[in-house]
Design an enzyme around this catalytic site. Structure first.
Site, PDB file in Angstrom:
ATOM      1  N   LYS A  22       0.815  -1.210   0.000  1.00  0.00           N
ATOM      2  CA  LYS A  22       0.000   0.000   0.000  1.00  0.00           C
ATOM      3  C   LYS A  22       0.859   1.275   0.000  1.00  0.00           C
ATOM      4  O   LYS A  22       2.079   1.213   0.146  1.00  0.00           O
ATOM      5  CB  LYS A  22      -0.940  -0.010   1.215  1.00  0.00           C
ATOM      6  CG  LYS A  22      -1.906  -1.195   1.214  1.00  0.00           C
ATOM      7  CD  LYS A  22      -2.867  -1.148   0.037  1.00  0.00           C
ATOM      8  CE  LYS A  22      -4.030  -2.090   0.143  1.00  0.00           C
ATOM      9  NZ  LYS A  22      -3.728  -3.501  -0.201  1.00  0.00           N
TER      10      LYS A  22
HETATM   11  C1  LIG Z   1      -9.810  -2.586  -1.751  1.00  0.00           C
HETATM   12  C2  LIG Z   1      -9.279  -3.375  -0.588  1.00  0.00           C
HETATM   13  N1  LIG Z   1     -10.095  -3.638   0.443  1.00  0.00           N
HETATM   14  C3  LIG Z   1      -9.657  -4.313   1.519  1.00  0.00           C
HETATM   15  C4  LIG Z   1      -8.370  -4.773   1.604  1.00  0.00           C
HETATM   16  C5  LIG Z   1      -7.953  -5.587   2.789  1.00  0.00           C
HETATM   17  O1  LIG Z   1      -6.875  -5.060   3.488  1.00  0.00           O
HETATM   18  P1  LIG Z   1      -5.831  -6.018   4.256  1.00  0.00           P
HETATM   19  O2  LIG Z   1      -5.037  -6.758   3.252  1.00  0.00           O
HETATM   20  O3  LIG Z   1      -5.022  -5.062   5.070  1.00  0.00           O
HETATM   21  O4  LIG Z   1      -6.647  -6.916   5.120  1.00  0.00           O
HETATM   22  C6  LIG Z   1      -7.477  -4.507   0.562  1.00  0.00           C
HETATM   23  C7  LIG Z   1      -6.062  -4.909   0.640  1.00  0.00           C
HETATM   24  O5  LIG Z   1      -5.493  -5.733   0.105  1.00  0.00           O
HETATM   25  C8  LIG Z   1      -7.945  -3.809  -0.576  1.00  0.00           C
HETATM   26  O6  LIG Z   1      -7.134  -3.556  -1.608  1.00  0.00           O
END
Ligand SMILES: Cc1ncc(COP(=O)(O)O)c(C=O)c1O
Length: 364
Positions: A180
């Site tokens: 990110k």
């Molecule tokens: C659009 C979106 N929503 C939710 C997530 C979930 O985040 P995490 O990987 O920190 O659980 C991500 C990340 O990969 C994402 O790109």
């Protein structure tokens, strides 16, 4: 190999982590509180609640709003699976609405026809770092008495008109996964201006405890550690610089892709500040995979975000989903993300453009 994503961890992050390790506070402690305050102040919301991931942030946001069994949540199928799964976690049903061709984001013109008596919330995603059309989405939410949870997992520092993404709905969720725009290793954050929702989320994050060993609701262990928060505090200070570099890299590509046929650069809405979590092009005529393989052979990493609409994932098919969103299907077959991260050198940027020019002559 030029990787498609690269976390940028410097000496400062390492020093701050070392301090935490030496302090004895290695679970959720003072650094998490400090990070929450700094993040809330950056986004311009009254509250921020740190979590173990973006996924757990989404999960407890819906729970904090009281969304559960029998409820429907409108969202986009063109996202990472967690966007749809968070509704499933709480027993609700995600209803998938197609995207706008230009921005890849939820098309507000198609939301109203998906609203039923069961609809409780809209979860727009700011895909690739570009805000969804939040003025229209807010208007629909207000007129239909719906809540908004922004999925801002990919959009730290992005703006819609003059407002920060993360302050545009009732709650918003960020991810700090290493790919990110800023990272804490794993980690997430909820932002909100609503004190009651913030309180609910804090309680749900830590076993539903309102007092020591007093469990008022079914909660979870979705806490962030001080180790992660120490990384996040440093990364937050660097975020605007990282984003500026991403924007410059994206501008360089778009300028040079103009003359290349078969590859359509991303559209940037004049209403937004796009922070280019991904620089995602469309590749026409079924040539996406050929182009991807060619770039990979030339040591240029790529990504497909996302190859399968969420409703087509096996778990959704097993639940009987028969949704078809034509613009999402088309995008899933055409998109290709190129490296745009802040550590790309001028030579690497040039190599990517020259390779694309060569590929265009070969394939289109
Ligand atoms: C659009 C979106 N929503 C939710 C997530 C979930 O985040 P995490 O990987 O920190 O659980 C991500 C990340 O990969 C994402 O790109």
């Amino acid at each position: 190999m030029i990787p498609v994503a690269k976390p940028l961890i410097g000496e400062e992050e390492i020093e701050e982590v070392e301090k935490v390790l030496r302090s004895g506070f290695i679970a959720q402690g003072p650094r998490v509180a400090e990070f929450e305050e700094a993040f809330a102040s950056y986004i311009g919301t009254e509250h921020a609640i740190a979590t173990s991931s973006g996924t757990t942030a989404l999960h407890i946001s819906l729970l904090a709003m009281g969304i559960g069994k029998g409820d429907e949540v409108i969202t986009t199928p063109f996202s990472f699976a967690a966007t749809g799964n968070c509704a499933l976690y709480v027993g609700a049903r995600p209803i998938f609405v197609d995207i706008d061709r230009a921005t890849f984001n939820l098309d507000p013109n198609q939301i109203e026809q998906a609203i039923t008596k069961k609809t409780k919330a809209i979860v727009p995603v700011h895909l690739y770092g570009q805000s969804a059309k939040m003025d229209s989405i807010r208007k629909i939410a207000e007129e239909n008495d719906l809540l908004i949870v922004e999925d801002a997992a990919q959009a730290h520092g992005a703006m819609f008109q003059d407002k920060m993404v993360g302050s545009l709905g009732d709650m918003a969720c960020f991810s700090f996964y290493p790919t990110k725009n800023m990272t804490t290793s794993e980690g997430g954050m909820i932002t909100t201006n609503n004190a009651e929702l913030a309180d609910n989320a804090r309680v749900l994050r830590a076993h539903g405890e309102r007092g020591r060993y007093q469990h008022s609701v079914l909660g979870y262990n979705f806490r962030m550690t001080d180790i992660a928060a120490a990384i996040g505090l440093v990364q937050l200070k660097k975020l605007d610089g990282f984003n500026q570099k991403r924007i410059e890299n994206a501008e360089y590509f778009t300028e040079h892709l103009k003359g290349i046929c078969g590859i359509e650069p991303p559209f940037v809405s004049p209403e937004v500040k796009h922070v280019f979590h991904q620089y995602t092009v469309r590749v026409e005529d079924g040539k996406r995979n050929d182009l991807m393989n060619y770039l990979n052979q030339e040591d240029i990493g790529t990504g497909i975000h996302y190859p399968i609409p969420i409703y087509r994932q096996e778990i959704y098919q097993k639940m009987g989903y028969n949704t078809t969103c034509p613009l999402t299907e088309k995008a899933a077959s055409e998109v290709l993300s190129l490296p745009v991260h802040p550590s790309l050198s001028v030579e690497e940027l040039e190599k990517i453009v020259i390779t694309l020019e060569g590929a265009s002559d070969k394939f289109f």
